[in-house]
Design a protein around this motif. Sequence first.
Motif, PDB file in Angstrom:
ATOM      1  N   GLU A   1       0.833  -1.202   0.000  1.00 19.77           N
ATOM      2  CA  GLU A   1       0.000   0.000   0.000  1.00 19.77           C
ATOM      3  C   GLU A   1       0.872   1.259   0.000  1.00 19.77           C
ATOM      4  OE1 GLU A   1      -3.422   1.964   2.800  1.00 19.77           O
ATOM      5  OE2 GLU A   1      -3.244  -0.214   2.738  1.00 19.77           O
ATOM      6  N   HIS A   2       1.912   1.248   0.847  1.00 26.18           N
ATOM      7  CA  HIS A   2       2.826   2.392   0.891  1.00 26.18           C
ATOM      8  C   HIS A   2       3.589   2.530  -0.421  1.00 26.18           C
ATOM      9  CE1 HIS A   2       2.601   1.757   5.401  1.00 26.18           C
ATOM     10  NE2 HIS A   2       2.171   2.996   5.237  1.00 26.18           N
ATOM     11  N   LEU A   3       3.963   1.417  -0.968  1.00 22.30           N
ATOM     12  CA  LEU A   3       4.749   1.411  -2.198  1.00 22.30           C
ATOM     13  C   LEU A   3       4.010   2.146  -3.320  1.00 22.30           C
ATOM     14  CD1 LEU A   3       7.393   0.325  -3.440  1.00 22.30           C
ATOM     15  CD2 LEU A   3       6.105  -1.690  -4.150  1.00 22.30           C
ATOM     16  N   LEU A   4       2.718   1.940  -3.399  1.00 24.00           N
ATOM     17  CA  LEU A   4       1.927   2.579  -4.456  1.00 24.00           C
ATOM     18  C   LEU A   4       1.864   4.093  -4.298  1.00 24.00           C
ATOM     19  CD1 LEU A   4      -0.991   0.023  -4.785  1.00 24.00           C
ATOM     20  CD2 LEU A   4       0.856   0.417  -6.409  1.00 24.00           C
ATOM     21  N   GLN A   5       2.163   4.595  -3.110  1.00 21.19           N
ATOM     22  CA  GLN A   5       2.114   6.033  -2.848  1.00 21.19           C
ATOM     23  C   GLN A   5       3.454   6.740  -3.096  1.00 21.19           C
ATOM     24  OE1 GLN A   5      -0.898   7.219  -2.256  1.00 21.19           O
ATOM     25  NE2 GLN A   5      -1.630   5.114  -2.273  1.00 21.19           N
ATOM     26  N   LEU A   6       4.491   5.978  -3.385  1.00 18.00           N
ATOM     27  CA  LEU A   6       5.816   6.562  -3.539  1.00 18.00           C
ATOM     28  C   LEU A   6       5.973   7.272  -4.879  1.00 18.00           C
ATOM     29  CD1 LEU A   6       8.072   3.689  -2.127  1.00 18.00           C
ATOM     30  CD2 LEU A   6       7.242   5.727  -0.941  1.00 18.00           C
ATOM     31  N   ASP A   7       6.644   8.413  -4.826  1.00 18.64           N
ATOM     32  CA  ASP A   7       7.009   9.119  -6.050  1.00 18.64           C
ATOM     33  C   ASP A   7       8.530   9.241  -6.078  1.00 18.64           C
ATOM     34  OD1 ASP A   7       7.628  11.083  -4.197  1.00 18.64           O
ATOM     35  OD2 ASP A   7       6.016  12.429  -4.788  1.00 18.64           O
ATOM     36  N   GLY A   8       9.054   9.936  -7.065  1.00 20.34           N
ATOM     37  CA  GLY A   8      10.498  10.048  -7.229  1.00 20.34           C
ATOM     38  C   GLY A   8      11.212  10.609  -6.009  1.00 20.34           C
ATOM     39  N   SER A   9      10.658  11.665  -5.421  1.00 15.93           N
ATOM     40  CA  SER A   9      11.327  12.280  -4.275  1.00 15.93           C
ATOM     41  C   SER A   9      11.309  11.360  -3.055  1.00 15.93           C
ATOM     42  CB  SER A   9      10.694  13.625  -3.926  1.00 15.93           C
ATOM     43  OG  SER A   9       9.342  13.459  -3.566  1.00 15.93           O
TER      44      SER A   9
ATOM     45  N   ALA B   1      14.460   9.726  -1.088  1.00 22.74           N
ATOM     46  CA  ALA B   1      14.609   9.823   0.361  1.00 22.74           C
ATOM     47  C   ALA B   1      14.852   8.451   0.988  1.00 22.74           C
ATOM     48  CB  ALA B   1      13.377  10.473   0.976  1.00 22.74           C
ATOM     49  N   LEU B   2      14.385   7.405   0.328  1.00 19.25           N
ATOM     50  CA  LEU B   2      14.614   6.048   0.821  1.00 19.25           C
ATOM     51  C   LEU B   2      15.991   5.519   0.427  1.00 19.25           C
ATOM     52  CD1 LEU B   2      11.118   4.481   0.117  1.00 19.25           C
ATOM     53  CD2 LEU B   2      12.230   4.653   2.348  1.00 19.25           C
ATOM     54  N   GLY B   3      16.801   6.366  -0.187  1.00 17.71           N
ATOM     55  CA  GLY B   3      18.157   5.962  -0.538  1.00 17.71           C
ATOM     56  C   GLY B   3      18.321   5.479  -1.955  1.00 17.71           C
ATOM     57  N   MET B   4      17.319   5.639  -2.760  1.00 21.53           N
ATOM     58  CA  MET B   4      17.389   5.210  -4.148  1.00 21.53           C
ATOM     59  C   MET B   4      17.966   6.369  -4.961  1.00 21.53           C
ATOM     60  SD  MET B   4      14.393   3.390  -6.381  1.00 21.53           S
ATOM     61  CE  MET B   4      14.332   1.902  -5.408  1.00 21.53           C
TER      62      MET B   4
ATOM     63  N   VAL C   1      12.797   2.589 -13.059  1.00 16.42           N
ATOM     64  CA  VAL C   1      12.317   1.200 -13.111  1.00 16.42           C
ATOM     65  C   VAL C   1      11.159   1.022 -12.128  1.00 16.42           C
ATOM     66  CG1 VAL C   1      12.929  -1.194 -12.542  1.00 16.42           C
ATOM     67  CG2 VAL C   1      14.478   0.187 -13.929  1.00 16.42           C
ATOM     68  N   ILE C   2      11.359   1.503 -10.899  1.00 16.05           N
ATOM     69  CA  ILE C   2      10.317   1.373  -9.868  1.00 16.05           C
ATOM     70  C   ILE C   2       9.065   2.146 -10.277  1.00 16.05           C
ATOM     71  CG2 ILE C   2       9.688   2.067  -7.508  1.00 16.05           C
ATOM     72  CD1 ILE C   2      11.346  -0.308  -7.309  1.00 16.05           C
ATOM     73  N   LYS C   3       9.233   3.377 -10.735  1.00 12.54           N
ATOM     74  CA  LYS C   3       8.077   4.194 -11.112  1.00 12.54           C
ATOM     75  C   LYS C   3       7.301   3.560 -12.260  1.00 12.54           C
ATOM     76  CE  LYS C   3      10.305   8.190 -11.313  1.00 12.54           C
ATOM     77  NZ  LYS C   3      10.548   9.650 -11.470  1.00 12.54           N
ATOM     78  N   ARG C   4       8.013   2.991 -13.224  1.00 13.22           N
ATOM     79  CA  ARG C   4       7.353   2.323 -14.353  1.00 13.22           C
ATOM     80  C   ARG C   4       6.545   1.119 -13.857  1.00 13.22           C
ATOM     81  NH1 ARG C   4      11.362   2.236 -17.587  1.00 13.22           N
ATOM     82  NH2 ARG C   4      12.254   0.273 -16.866  1.00 13.22           N
ATOM     83  N   LYS C   5       7.164   0.342 -12.971  1.00 13.21           N
ATOM     84  CA  LYS C   5       6.473  -0.835 -12.427  1.00 13.21           C
ATOM     85  C   LYS C   5       5.273  -0.412 -11.578  1.00 13.21           C
ATOM     86  CE  LYS C   5       6.261  -5.268 -12.024  1.00 13.21           C
ATOM     87  NZ  LYS C   5       5.980  -6.102 -13.182  1.00 13.21           N
ATOM     88  N   LEU C   6       5.423   0.643 -10.796  1.00  7.74           N
ATOM     89  CA  LEU C   6       4.302   1.144  -9.991  1.00  7.74           C
ATOM     90  C   LEU C   6       3.158   1.617 -10.879  1.00  7.74           C
ATOM     91  CD1 LEU C   6       6.175   3.124  -7.194  1.00  7.74           C
ATOM     92  CD2 LEU C   6       4.924   0.962  -6.960  1.00  7.74           C
TER      93      LEU C   6
END
Length: 101
Positions: free
Chosen positions: A20-28, A32-35, A43-48
């Motif tokens: 659920e949290h993962l779906l709310q993540l954006d680039g910033s 902040a999570l170290g990516m 890659v993550i944004k495309r998959k999301l």
Amino acid sequence: MSLNLEQYVSEFSAQNINGEHLLQLDGSKLKALGMTSSQDRAVIKRKLKEMKASLEKARKAQEKMEKQREKLRKKEQEQLQRRTKKTDKCSSDATEGTNEQ
């Protein structure tokens, strides 16, 4: 891990990032999570984006099924009411015929 980004698993786990949290993540937030790699974030944004589209498609399919079920229930209820009226009319006609005799 399936995206070959296992180096971020420990930080995501430490921050309690679930689906659920993962779906709310954006680039910033990803940054902040170290990516720090823009390619990894892409890659993550495309998959999301794919996951969100899939969830929306599933939600719409569920709504469509619920509407179809409701339509069927209404139709069955109408048929039951018609049968009840027909039965009542037949009973009433039979009672009137007996009274006339």
